[in-house]
Design a protein around this motif. Structure first.
Motif, mmCIF file in Angstrom:
data_model
loop_
_atom_site.group_PDB
_atom_site.id
_atom_site.type_symbol
_atom_site.label_atom_id
_atom_site.label_comp_id
_atom_site.label_asym_id
_atom_site.label_seq_id
_atom_site.Cartn_x
_atom_site.Cartn_y
_atom_site.Cartn_z
ATOM 1 N N SER A 2 0.822 -1.209 0.000
ATOM 2 C CA SER A 2 0.000 0.000 0.000
ATOM 3 C C SER A 2 0.854 1.256 0.000
ATOM 4 N N ALA A 3 2.037 1.205 0.620
ATOM 5 C CA ALA A 3 2.923 2.362 0.606
ATOM 6 C C ALA A 3 3.374 2.685 -0.814
ATOM 7 N N LEU A 4 3.646 1.682 -1.604
ATOM 8 C CA LEU A 4 4.047 1.884 -2.988
ATOM 9 C C LEU A 4 2.936 2.575 -3.759
ATOM 10 N N ILE A 5 1.736 2.111 -3.618
ATOM 11 C CA ILE A 5 0.601 2.692 -4.339
ATOM 12 C C ILE A 5 0.373 4.130 -3.885
ATOM 13 N N GLU A 6 0.456 4.378 -2.590
ATOM 14 C CA GLU A 6 0.258 5.738 -2.099
ATOM 15 C C GLU A 6 1.273 6.692 -2.701
ATOM 16 N N ARG A 7 2.539 6.312 -2.737
ATOM 17 C CA ARG A 7 3.567 7.191 -3.301
ATOM 18 C C ARG A 7 3.333 7.447 -4.778
ATOM 19 N N GLU A 8 2.915 6.434 -5.493
ATOM 20 C CA GLU A 8 2.709 6.580 -6.932
ATOM 21 C C GLU A 8 1.465 7.391 -7.262
ATOM 22 N N SER A 9 0.511 7.445 -6.362
ATOM 23 C CA SER A 9 -0.737 8.135 -6.667
ATOM 24 C C SER A 9 -0.815 9.528 -6.049
ATOM 25 N N THR A 10 0.302 10.031 -5.534
ATOM 26 C CA THR A 10 0.295 11.383 -5.003
ATOM 27 C C THR A 10 0.120 12.382 -6.142
ATOM 28 N N PRO A 11 -0.399 13.562 -5.832
ATOM 29 C CA PRO A 11 -0.610 14.553 -6.895
ATOM 30 C C PRO A 11 0.636 14.863 -7.722
ATOM 31 N N VAL A 12 1.797 14.936 -7.101
ATOM 32 C CA VAL A 12 3.000 15.256 -7.873
ATOM 33 C C VAL A 12 3.428 14.123 -8.787
ATOM 34 N N ARG A 13 3.008 12.906 -8.507
ATOM 35 C CA ARG A 13 3.325 11.766 -9.375
ATOM 36 C C ARG A 13 2.290 11.612 -10.489
ATOM 37 N N VAL A 14 1.027 11.921 -10.195
ATOM 38 C CA VAL A 14 -0.036 11.804 -11.195
ATOM 39 C C VAL A 14 0.052 12.945 -12.210
ATOM 40 N N ALA A 15 0.452 14.115 -11.766
ATOM 41 C CA ALA A 15 0.477 15.317 -12.604
ATOM 42 C C ALA A 15 1.178 15.128 -13.945
ATOM 43 N N PRO A 16 2.427 14.663 -13.978
ATOM 44 C CA PRO A 16 3.082 14.537 -15.293
ATOM 45 C C PRO A 16 2.439 13.480 -16.186
ATOM 46 N N ARG A 17 1.823 12.472 -15.582
ATOM 47 C CA ARG A 17 1.168 11.438 -16.402
ATOM 48 C C ARG A 17 -0.078 12.004 -17.083
ATOM 49 N N ILE A 18 -0.818 12.842 -16.376
ATOM 50 C CA ILE A 18 -2.008 13.464 -16.976
ATOM 51 C C ILE A 18 -1.583 14.442 -18.064
ATOM 52 N N ILE A 72 -2.725 5.960 -14.857
ATOM 53 C CA ILE A 72 -2.992 7.254 -14.231
ATOM 54 C C ILE A 72 -2.461 7.311 -12.807
ATOM 55 N N TYR A 73 -2.791 6.304 -12.014
ATOM 56 C CA TYR A 73 -2.495 6.372 -10.584
ATOM 57 C C TYR A 73 -1.222 5.655 -10.156
ATOM 58 N N ARG A 74 -0.704 4.757 -10.989
ATOM 59 C CA ARG A 74 0.501 4.008 -10.597
ATOM 60 C C ARG A 74 1.647 4.151 -11.586
ATOM 61 N N GLY A 75 1.366 4.721 -12.757
ATOM 62 C CA GLY A 75 2.416 4.912 -13.745
ATOM 63 C C GLY A 75 2.741 3.687 -14.573
ATOM 64 N N ASP A 76 1.838 2.725 -14.621
ATOM 65 C CA ASP A 76 2.050 1.489 -15.373
ATOM 66 C C ASP A 76 1.832 1.754 -16.862
ATOM 67 N N LEU A 77 2.928 1.868 -17.604
ATOM 68 C CA LEU A 77 2.840 2.194 -19.029
ATOM 69 C C LEU A 77 2.188 1.101 -19.856
ATOM 70 N N SER A 78 2.182 -0.124 -19.357
ATOM 71 C CA SER A 78 1.528 -1.202 -20.100
ATOM 72 C C SER A 78 0.004 -1.042 -20.076
ATOM 73 N N ASP A 79 -0.477 -0.106 -19.270
ATOM 74 C CA ASP A 79 -1.911 0.143 -19.173
ATOM 75 C C ASP A 79 -2.362 1.261 -20.127
ATOM 76 N N LEU A 80 -1.521 1.538 -21.118
ATOM 77 C CA LEU A 80 -1.845 2.504 -22.169
ATOM 78 C C LEU A 80 -2.116 1.753 -23.468
ATOM 79 N N PRO A 81 -2.998 2.257 -24.316
ATOM 80 C CA PRO A 81 -3.163 1.635 -25.633
ATOM 81 C C PRO A 81 -1.830 1.655 -26.380
ATOM 82 N N SER A 82 -1.534 0.603 -27.102
ATOM 83 C CA SER A 82 -0.226 0.478 -27.755
ATOM 84 C C SER A 82 0.044 1.607 -28.747
ATOM 85 N N ASP A 83 -0.978 2.139 -29.401
ATOM 86 C CA ASP A 83 -0.751 3.225 -30.349
ATOM 87 C C ASP A 83 -0.460 4.553 -29.651
#
Length: 102
Positions: A2-18, A72-83
């Motif tokens: 849960s600590a890993l998920i919390e760190r990855e889903s903080t606003p400063v981590r989500v911001a660049p992904r959005i 969005i929340y964890r930064g998992d690039l495999s969760d993006l459409p391949s194109d």
């Protein structure tokens, strides 16, 4: 775990992904905010890492653009459409180089 998920889903981590997703889609902030029925000024705060992204909004982004919540929340690039993945990666790399050169 849960600590890993919390760190990855903080606003400063989500911001660049959005931001990277929006730019990869070639949308300005107003177009993106309107497309997900989100307040434009709140999107600006989210992209600046000053506000969190509500789960309901994340779900709208996921449904509309085919990205997974894990991106969005964890930064998992495999969760993006391949194109879309190469463009998002390019945007993330550009953002990182801008921040490290300051």
């Amino acid at each position: 775990m849960s600590a890993l998920i919390e760190r990855e889903s903080t606003p400063v981590r989500v911001a660049p992904r959005i931001t990277a997703l929006r730019e990869a889609l070639s949308l300005d902030k107003a177009q993106f905010a309107d497309s997900i029925e989100y307040d434009r000024s709140t999107l600006t705060k989210v992209e600046a890492g000053k506000a969190g992204l509500d789960l309901a909004v994340g779900e709208r982004i996921a449904a509309l653009y085919g990205v997974g919540l894990d991106y969005i929340y964890r930064g998992d690039l495999s969760d993006l459409p391949s194109d879309l993945r190469p463009r998002v990666l390019s945007e993330l790399a550009s953002a990182k180089s801008v921040f490290t050169s300051k």
